[in-house]
Design a protein around this motif. Structure first.
Motif, PDB file in Angstrom:
ATOM      1  N   LEU A  32      45.353  44.176  40.829  1.00 37.30           N
ATOM      2  CA  LEU A  32      45.179  45.444  41.544  1.00 37.30           C
ATOM      3  C   LEU A  32      43.704  45.743  41.792  1.00 37.30           C
ATOM      4  O   LEU A  32      43.306  46.131  42.890  1.00 37.30           O
ATOM      5  N   LEU A  33      42.887  45.572  40.765  1.00 34.58           N
ATOM      6  CA  LEU A  33      41.454  45.829  40.917  1.00 34.58           C
ATOM      7  C   LEU A  33      40.732  44.642  41.526  1.00 34.58           C
ATOM      8  O   LEU A  33      39.621  44.791  42.050  1.00 34.58           O
ATOM      9  N   GLY A  34      41.351  43.469  41.471  1.00 34.38           N
ATOM     10  CA  GLY A  34      40.708  42.269  41.991  1.00 34.38           C
ATOM     11  C   GLY A  34      40.401  42.349  43.468  1.00 34.38           C
ATOM     12  O   GLY A  34      39.336  41.924  43.925  1.00 34.38           O
ATOM     13  N   VAL A  35      41.321  42.915  44.248  1.00 34.52           N
ATOM     14  CA  VAL A  35      41.112  43.037  45.691  1.00 34.52           C
ATOM     15  C   VAL A  35      39.882  43.891  45.976  1.00 34.52           C
ATOM     16  O   VAL A  35      39.034  43.542  46.814  1.00 34.52           O
ATOM     17  N   THR A  36      39.760  45.005  45.283  1.00 39.40           N
ATOM     18  CA  THR A  36      38.607  45.894  45.459  1.00 39.40           C
ATOM     19  C   THR A  36      37.302  45.195  45.083  1.00 39.40           C
ATOM     20  O   THR A  36      36.307  45.283  45.806  1.00 39.40           O
ATOM     21  N   PHE A  44      32.293  38.610  40.435  1.00 32.56           N
ATOM     22  CA  PHE A  44      31.915  38.047  39.146  1.00 32.56           C
ATOM     23  C   PHE A  44      31.648  39.098  38.080  1.00 32.56           C
ATOM     24  O   PHE A  44      31.132  38.778  37.018  1.00 32.56           O
ATOM     25  N   ILE A  45      31.989  40.366  38.385  1.00 36.96           N
ATOM     26  CA  ILE A  45      31.823  41.391  37.355  1.00 36.96           C
ATOM     27  C   ILE A  45      32.752  41.101  36.170  1.00 36.96           C
ATOM     28  O   ILE A  45      32.425  41.386  35.024  1.00 36.96           O
ATOM     29  N   GLY A  46      33.906  40.500  36.464  1.00 36.20           N
ATOM     30  CA  GLY A  46      34.824  40.118  35.391  1.00 36.20           C
ATOM     31  C   GLY A  46      34.202  39.100  34.473  1.00 36.20           C
ATOM     32  O   GLY A  46      34.332  39.163  33.245  1.00 36.20           O
ATOM     33  N   ASP A  47      33.502  38.135  35.052  1.00 40.24           N
ATOM     34  CA  ASP A  47      32.829  37.109  34.270  1.00 40.24           C
ATOM     35  C   ASP A  47      31.734  37.726  33.403  1.00 40.24           C
ATOM     36  O   ASP A  47      31.607  37.420  32.217  1.00 40.24           O
ATOM     37  N   GLY A  48      30.946  38.619  34.015  1.00 38.56           N
ATOM     38  CA  GLY A  48      29.864  39.250  33.269  1.00 38.56           C
ATOM     39  C   GLY A  48      30.361  40.098  32.119  1.00 38.56           C
ATOM     40  O   GLY A  48      29.862  40.013  30.989  1.00 38.56           O
ATOM     41  N   LEU A 212      41.751  35.414  36.914  1.00 43.83           N
ATOM     42  CA  LEU A 212      42.821  36.411  37.058  1.00 43.83           C
ATOM     43  C   LEU A 212      42.456  37.474  38.087  1.00 43.83           C
ATOM     44  O   LEU A 212      43.327  38.021  38.761  1.00 43.83           O
ATOM     45  N   VAL A 213      41.164  37.766  38.187  1.00 44.71           N
ATOM     46  CA  VAL A 213      40.708  38.799  39.106  1.00 44.71           C
ATOM     47  C   VAL A 213      40.580  38.255  40.525  1.00 44.71           C
ATOM     48  O   VAL A 213      40.988  38.897  41.497  1.00 44.71           O
TER      49      VAL A 213
END
Length: 279
Positions: A32-36, A44-48, A212-213
């Motif tokens: 859901l948040l991945g598209v945004t 890459f905010i998920g990675d950070g 996943l994102v």
């Protein structure tokens, strides 16, 4: 035994059911948040943030905290806010801020674990945290309930503020001129993604969270152009990939996180092919 008999045999164990429930919920929230995040160039905010969470877990392990989430959640959320603020700085762009915090947190976390950890298998602990290992197969009922509650909160926030998130995603300046508090909604997105990252670490580990994102969103974008259609497709695809990945992992005795990512890669390739056929 037939394939269905084998599945029935495994589903008789609570840890398998817990893994599937948590995996599906986390995959849904991530998509859901991945598209945004993809559209805002913050993929890459998920990675950070996952590396920040790794550093926080290292500190919690050294402090021998019985519940690591007490420390991991606030540190990850604070860093998500800092990433957002720093990314808006003209001197340090978003990608540079993510790289700086990501590498720094990963290095400090590994250093702390080597210097202060009482464990005799530091390398094993690090590998388990980075790649997920079998942590999702050892979930307790309490952890499942926590994941379910937080996932429902994330889904509710996305549905309630869908229009605002949509506006901020596509044209932040227009949203501001229309009276939308873009900074507040960016802050909300940062906090929600931080919660998702911490939850997802049990599923795929620190190094694989970005998959996943990113993958479900990018796959959906190969076929659909409408924001709502992309979001729905991304959510459905992410849930299916997580479900299949966990099943294959259990049946084939492969690492859970890596298997889910592999299924997402296959799905991305298929959607790319479908997208080219549409053209």
């Amino acid at each position: 035994m037939s394939f269905l008999d084998t599945l029935a045999f495994y589903f008789a164990y609570p840890f398998v059911r817990y893994a599937l429930i948590v995996g599906v919920l986390i995959a849904l929230c991530s998509s859901l948040l991945g598209v945004t995040l993809v559209l805002k160039r913050f993929s890459f905010i998920g990675d950070g943030l996952s590396h920040v969470a790794f550093g926080a877990i290292a500190i919690a392990a050294v402090l021998n905290l019985s519940n690591q989430m007490i420390l991991v959640f606030p540190i990850t959320i604070v860093c998500a806010i800092l990433l957002l603020r720093t990314g808006q700085n003209t001197k340090i762009k978003g990608d540079a801020a993510i790289a700086m915090i990501s590498v720094g947190a990963l290095a400090i976390g590994y250093l702390i674990m080597n210097l202060f950890s009482a464990s005799s298998n530091v390398s094993g602990d690090v590998c388990s945290t980075l790649f997920g290992s079998t942590s999702i197969l050892t979930l307790t009922q309490g952890e499942v309930w926590l994941c379910a509650i937080l996932s429902l909160v994330v889904i509710a926030i996305f549905i309630l503020f869908y229009n605002k998130i949509f506006a901020v995603t596509f044209d932040e300046n227009f949203a501001l001129s229309a009276g939308t508090n873009a900074n507040a909604y960016n802050l909300l997105i940062a906090i929600v993604i931080a919660v998702i990252i911490v939850l997802a670490m049990n599923l795929v580990g620190s190094l694989l969270i970005s998959a996943l994102v990113i993958f479900p969103a990018l796959s959906a974008m190969r076929v659909f152009q409408n924001f709502r259609a992309v979001t729905i497709c991304s959510a459905v695809l992410s849930v299916i990939c997580a479900f299949l990945g966990i099943l294959v992992s259990i049946l084939a005795s492969t690492p859970v996180g890596s298997t889910i990512v592999a299924v997402n890669i296959v799905a991305f390739a298929l959607f790319c092919a479908v997208g080219k056929l549409k053209i």
